[in-house]
Design a protein around this motif. Sequence first.
Motif, PDB file in Angstrom:
ATOM      1  N   THR A 136       0.839  -1.200   0.000  1.00  0.00           N
ATOM      2  CA  THR A 136       0.000   0.000   0.000  1.00  0.00           C
ATOM      3  C   THR A 136       0.869   1.243   0.000  1.00  0.00           C
ATOM      4  OG1 THR A 136      -1.699  -1.178   1.274  1.00  0.00           O
ATOM      5  CG2 THR A 136      -1.840   1.231   1.211  1.00  0.00           C
ATOM      6  N   HIS A 171      -3.913   0.437  -2.542  1.00  0.00           N
ATOM      7  CA  HIS A 171      -3.175  -0.783  -2.832  1.00  0.00           C
ATOM      8  C   HIS A 171      -2.392  -0.599  -4.124  1.00  0.00           C
ATOM      9  CE1 HIS A 171      -6.158  -3.499  -0.395  1.00  0.00           C
ATOM     10  NE2 HIS A 171      -5.575  -2.569   0.333  1.00  0.00           N
ATOM     11  N   CYS A 207      -3.217   6.375  -7.903  1.00  0.00           N
ATOM     12  CA  CYS A 207      -4.332   5.562  -7.422  1.00  0.00           C
ATOM     13  C   CYS A 207      -5.558   5.651  -8.319  1.00  0.00           C
ATOM     14  CB  CYS A 207      -4.703   5.984  -6.001  1.00  0.00           C
ATOM     15  SG  CYS A 207      -3.399   5.677  -4.779  1.00  0.00           S
ATOM     16  N   VAL A 220      -3.688  -2.181  -9.806  1.00  0.00           N
ATOM     17  CA  VAL A 220      -2.841  -2.912  -8.862  1.00  0.00           C
ATOM     18  C   VAL A 220      -2.031  -3.958  -9.614  1.00  0.00           C
ATOM     19  CG1 VAL A 220      -2.815  -4.398  -6.832  1.00  0.00           C
ATOM     20  CG2 VAL A 220      -4.493  -2.547  -6.995  1.00  0.00           C
TER      21      VAL A 220
END
Length: 210
Positions: free
Chosen positions: A152, A161, A190, A195
């Motif tokens: 994170t 994440h 983000c 991810v």
Amino acid sequence: MSPAQQLTALSASQVLAWIGTALLLTGACGSQATAETIGSIYSSAAAKDCRTISGKKDGDSSTQICPGKNGLILLVNEGDLRQTVSVGRSARAAAKEPAAESWFGPFNSAGNTVEWRVADGRPFAIIQRWQIADNDDQGKSGPKDKPMLVVTRLPPGPVCHVAYVDATANANANELARQAADETARSFICSKDEVRIVGTRGRVIGLARP
């Protein structure tokens, strides 16, 4: 002969060699001046080390604040046997971060040990080992848990994440998670980037990201 005359007297190849050496020395000095020291420090997210701010510590739903590093705290929220973990300067700030809304579908829990990746003493990412329940792999007491490392990113910028590492499929899962944190966390956007799945993709990745 003056320095200017001496330089004029040098051949073209000698001048180029002299300039190249000077540039190399300058680059080396610059690299040393900007080099950073990256390492790990640790904190606890165990219930006994955290403060419950809503719900009951042993109940079905609770929110806890756990001490972090460099003025940051962890906000651990649990509901319906699922957890989220966010980070901020305060509980209110952490609750507004994307990580506070990052749920996994199956029952899950985050590990008690929090690894903070720091550069020159400043945290930029955390790594936690999560347990994700596998409903298709039942044991005597219910679905078996599958371990996954979650990387994170931390402020400045949003908390979210960055990478997942299957801790069963990768013998060097810890090293992979640290590498992902060091190389990706600070530049990760983000609201835009997806991810990363780092290393061999095993069963737990399919559970976390069906």
